[in-house]
Design a protein around this motif. Structure first.
Motif, PDB file in Angstrom:
ATOM      1  N   ARG A 155      74.194  28.216  13.183  1.00  0.00           N
ATOM      2  CA  ARG A 155      75.385  27.886  12.395  1.00  0.00           C
ATOM      3  C   ARG A 155      76.384  27.082  13.210  1.00  0.00           C
ATOM      4  O   ARG A 155      76.400  27.138  14.441  1.00  0.00           O
ATOM      5  N   ARG A 156      77.215  26.362  12.501  1.00  0.00           N
ATOM      6  CA  ARG A 156      78.345  25.658  13.112  1.00  0.00           C
ATOM      7  C   ARG A 156      79.515  26.637  13.193  1.00  0.00           C
ATOM      8  O   ARG A 156      79.798  27.359  12.238  1.00  0.00           O
ATOM      9  N   ALA A 157      80.184  26.690  14.335  1.00  0.00           N
ATOM     10  CA  ALA A 157      81.249  27.667  14.539  1.00  0.00           C
ATOM     11  C   ALA A 157      82.300  27.098  15.477  1.00  0.00           C
ATOM     12  O   ALA A 157      82.048  26.161  16.246  1.00  0.00           O
ATOM     13  N   THR A 158      83.493  27.703  15.419  1.00  0.00           N
ATOM     14  CA  THR A 158      84.563  27.306  16.323  1.00  0.00           C
ATOM     15  C   THR A 158      85.187  28.549  16.937  1.00  0.00           C
ATOM     16  O   THR A 158      84.912  29.683  16.527  1.00  0.00           O
ATOM     17  N   THR A 159      86.016  28.334  17.934  1.00  0.00           N
ATOM     18  CA  THR A 159      86.771  29.389  18.594  1.00  0.00           C
ATOM     19  C   THR A 159      87.983  28.716  19.247  1.00  0.00           C
ATOM     20  O   THR A 159      88.252  27.540  18.988  1.00  0.00           O
ATOM     21  N   HIS A 160      88.707  29.453  20.054  1.00  0.00           N
ATOM     22  CA  HIS A 160      89.821  28.840  20.781  1.00  0.00           C
ATOM     23  C   HIS A 160      89.287  27.678  21.621  1.00  0.00           C
ATOM     24  O   HIS A 160      88.240  27.804  22.269  1.00  0.00           O
ATOM     25  N   TRP A 161      89.983  26.551  21.590  1.00  0.00           N
ATOM     26  CA  TRP A 161      89.496  25.354  22.300  1.00  0.00           C
ATOM     27  C   TRP A 161      89.217  25.634  23.770  1.00  0.00           C
ATOM     28  O   TRP A 161      88.287  25.080  24.358  1.00  0.00           O
ATOM     29  N   ARG A 162      89.984  26.548  24.366  1.00  0.00           N
ATOM     30  CA  ARG A 162      89.806  26.847  25.796  1.00  0.00           C
ATOM     31  C   ARG A 162      88.495  27.566  26.071  1.00  0.00           C
ATOM     32  O   ARG A 162      87.961  27.499  27.188  1.00  0.00           O
ATOM     33  N   ASP A 163      87.963  28.284  25.070  1.00  0.00           N
ATOM     34  CA  ASP A 163      86.764  29.099  25.269  1.00  0.00           C
ATOM     35  C   ASP A 163      85.523  28.497  24.621  1.00  0.00           C
ATOM     36  O   ASP A 163      84.454  29.115  24.645  1.00  0.00           O
ATOM     37  N   ALA A 164      85.651  27.298  24.039  1.00  0.00           N
ATOM     38  CA  ALA A 164      84.534  26.706  23.302  1.00  0.00           C
ATOM     39  C   ALA A 164      83.341  26.417  24.217  1.00  0.00           C
ATOM     40  O   ALA A 164      82.188  26.700  23.855  1.00  0.00           O
ATOM     41  N   ASP A 165      83.582  25.865  25.390  1.00  0.00           N
ATOM     42  CA  ASP A 165      82.478  25.575  26.315  1.00  0.00           C
ATOM     43  C   ASP A 165      81.750  26.845  26.737  1.00  0.00           C
ATOM     44  O   ASP A 165      80.517  26.875  26.843  1.00  0.00           O
ATOM     45  N   LEU A 166      82.507  27.908  26.965  1.00  0.00           N
ATOM     46  CA  LEU A 166      81.919  29.186  27.365  1.00  0.00           C
ATOM     47  C   LEU A 166      81.035  29.737  26.240  1.00  0.00           C
ATOM     48  O   LEU A 166      79.926  30.232  26.492  1.00  0.00           O
ATOM     49  N   LEU A 167      81.506  29.637  25.005  1.00  0.00           N
ATOM     50  CA  LEU A 167      80.713  30.099  23.868  1.00  0.00           C
ATOM     51  C   LEU A 167      79.418  29.301  23.755  1.00  0.00           C
ATOM     52  O   LEU A 167      78.336  29.869  23.539  1.00  0.00           O
ATOM     53  N   ALA A 168      79.514  27.991  23.928  1.00  0.00           N
ATOM     54  CA  ALA A 168      78.328  27.136  23.821  1.00  0.00           C
ATOM     55  C   ALA A 168      77.324  27.422  24.936  1.00  0.00           C
ATOM     56  O   ALA A 168      76.107  27.426  24.703  1.00  0.00           O
ATOM     57  N   ARG A 169      77.809  27.680  26.143  1.00  0.00           N
ATOM     58  CA  ARG A 169      76.904  27.937  27.262  1.00  0.00           C
ATOM     59  C   ARG A 169      76.174  29.273  27.117  1.00  0.00           C
ATOM     60  O   ARG A 169      74.991  29.364  27.382  1.00  0.00           O
ATOM     61  N   HIS A 170      76.886  30.290  26.706  1.00  0.00           N
ATOM     62  CA  HIS A 170      76.287  31.622  26.639  1.00  0.00           C
ATOM     63  C   HIS A 170      75.474  31.847  25.370  1.00  0.00           C
ATOM     64  O   HIS A 170      74.598  32.725  25.342  1.00  0.00           O
ATOM     65  N   PHE A 171      75.772  31.075  24.326  1.00  0.00           N
ATOM     66  CA  PHE A 171      75.053  31.238  23.062  1.00  0.00           C
ATOM     67  C   PHE A 171      74.577  29.867  22.587  1.00  0.00           C
ATOM     68  O   PHE A 171      75.144  29.274  21.671  1.00  0.00           O
ATOM     69  N   PRO A 172      73.529  29.325  23.225  1.00  0.00           N
ATOM     70  CA  PRO A 172      73.087  27.954  22.945  1.00  0.00           C
ATOM     71  C   PRO A 172      72.559  27.740  21.528  1.00  0.00           C
ATOM     72  O   PRO A 172      72.435  26.598  21.093  1.00  0.00           O
TER      73      PRO A 172
END
Length: 356
Positions: A155-172
């Motif tokens: 799915r396409r998802a968003t989060t706080h801009w500061r944590d977006a890279d972390l979300l993408a790295r841990h949940f590819p």
């Protein structure tokens, strides 16, 4: 005199939507209380509609009897829970809701770092209960809980801009988009909503309210919250203010201020480099290093923000707004505005103008 909302239906007790806000220890307080307040303001609005309509079931109804929304804040262990700012909140136990219908589940955010220290019991409860919920949502870093429960895979998802890279790295498996205020992803009639940080949870809740009971009620809830414009989900998290904050005290702080008051002028890389007293090549490289996006994207964001503010706060002609904000022509403004917000400028004005 309280206005009557012609498109707002007064629901029966059996149709009341149960909204559960699931929280973990050290929750970010506004991630929970922002949506909670929005739903409560909608509930107050619809309670007034019920009284005006003199619906028999509403006559003599106790003040605490829900009309449209029943709201529950719950945690794994229940009881008093500490929040990130330090203010304790009282919660119900989530397992006490196992046999109750839940219409909307909203998972609030918590402080996140590289360890991704999530509460495993909450992850398990979300994974178990989500299939029986009409729509599942997250605010800010609550997206990490949805991702850990497998609800955001593909799915396409968003989060706080500061944590977006972390979300993408841990949940590819998650298609992370750091730009929007919120995202609604629907697969086989099951909707998952994710929102950006903190106050974006209010925008998310207002969109949910609009989906449930109509635009007029959502806008009245926004008025009660003194939120003067309900932002569309496609609006960018990035803003001129965030750009200035990100480089506050840095080499481009003064440049951002100058850009904001000179939007109608030439803001090419060459012109900006001259203002910053750098060569164009050095400026372009340094700017990306400091701000995290190209100068052209910042200029575009600033101009679109300015146009959106003018559309919402004034009745100025589109041609005047296009010139003042640096688009040159109505056609250029329409094209850029539709590409960013997914709606024509005048439609945006009609829908998101400040309440008067």
């Amino acid at each position: 005199m309280t206005p009557v909302y012609m498109n707002a239906s007064v629901t029966s007790a059996s149709a009341v939507r149960h909204v559960v806000i699931a929280v973990a220890p050290d929750l970010v307080l506004l991630d929970a209380c922002g949506p909670l307040e929005a739903f409560w303001r909608a509930e107050l609005t619809l309670a007034e509609v019920a009284r005006q309509a003199a619906v028999p079931s509403a006559t003599g109804m106790p003040a605490h009897e829900p009309v449209a929304y029943r709201l529950t804040v719950a945690s794994i262990e229940g009881g008093v829970l500490q929040t990130f700012p330090g203010l304790p909140v009282v919660t119900q136990r989530l397992d006490a809701l196992d046999d109750e219908p839940i219409d909307t589940l909203i998972v609030s955010g918590v402080p996140i770092d590289e360890r991704i220290a999530l509460q495993p019991e909450l992850v398990a409860w979300i994974a178990r209960r989500a299939p029986r919920v009409r729509r599942v949502c997250s605010v800010c870093t609550g997206a990490f809980y949805l991702a850990a429960a497998g609800l955001l895979d593909g799915r396409r998802a968003t989060t706080h801009w500061r944590d977006a890279d972390l979300l993408a790295r841990h949940f590819p498996k998650v298609h992370v988009d750091a730009d929007p205020i919120f995202i609604r992803d629907v697969r086989q009639t099951h909707a998952v909503w994710t929102s950006a940080g903190v106050t974006a949870g209010i925008d998310l809740a207002l969109a949910l309210i609009e989906e449930d009971v109509g635009h007029a009620v959502a806008m009245q809830a926004a008025r009660r919250l003194v939120v003067f414009m309900k932002r569309p989900g496609g609006q960018s998290q990035f803003s001129a203010a965030l750009a200035a904050q990100a480089s506050a005290g840095g080499p481009f702080d003064a440049l951002h201020s100058w850009m904001a008051v000179n939007l109608r002028d030439d803001l090419s890389v060459e012109r900006l480099a001259g203002q910053a007293r750098m060569s164009p090549r050095t400026f372009a490289r340094r700017y990306v290093e400091e701000v995290g996006r190209t100068p052209a994207k910042t200029v575009s964001s600033m101009r679109l923000e300015a146009a959106a503010r003018s559309l919402a706060a004034s009745r100025a002609p589109l041609k005047r707004i296009a010139l003042d904000c640096g688009f040159g022509s109505e056609q250029n403004l329409r094209r850029a505005f539709t590409r960013r917000f997914g709606v024509l400028p005048l439609d945006y004005r009609e829908r998101f103008a400040s309440a008067a």
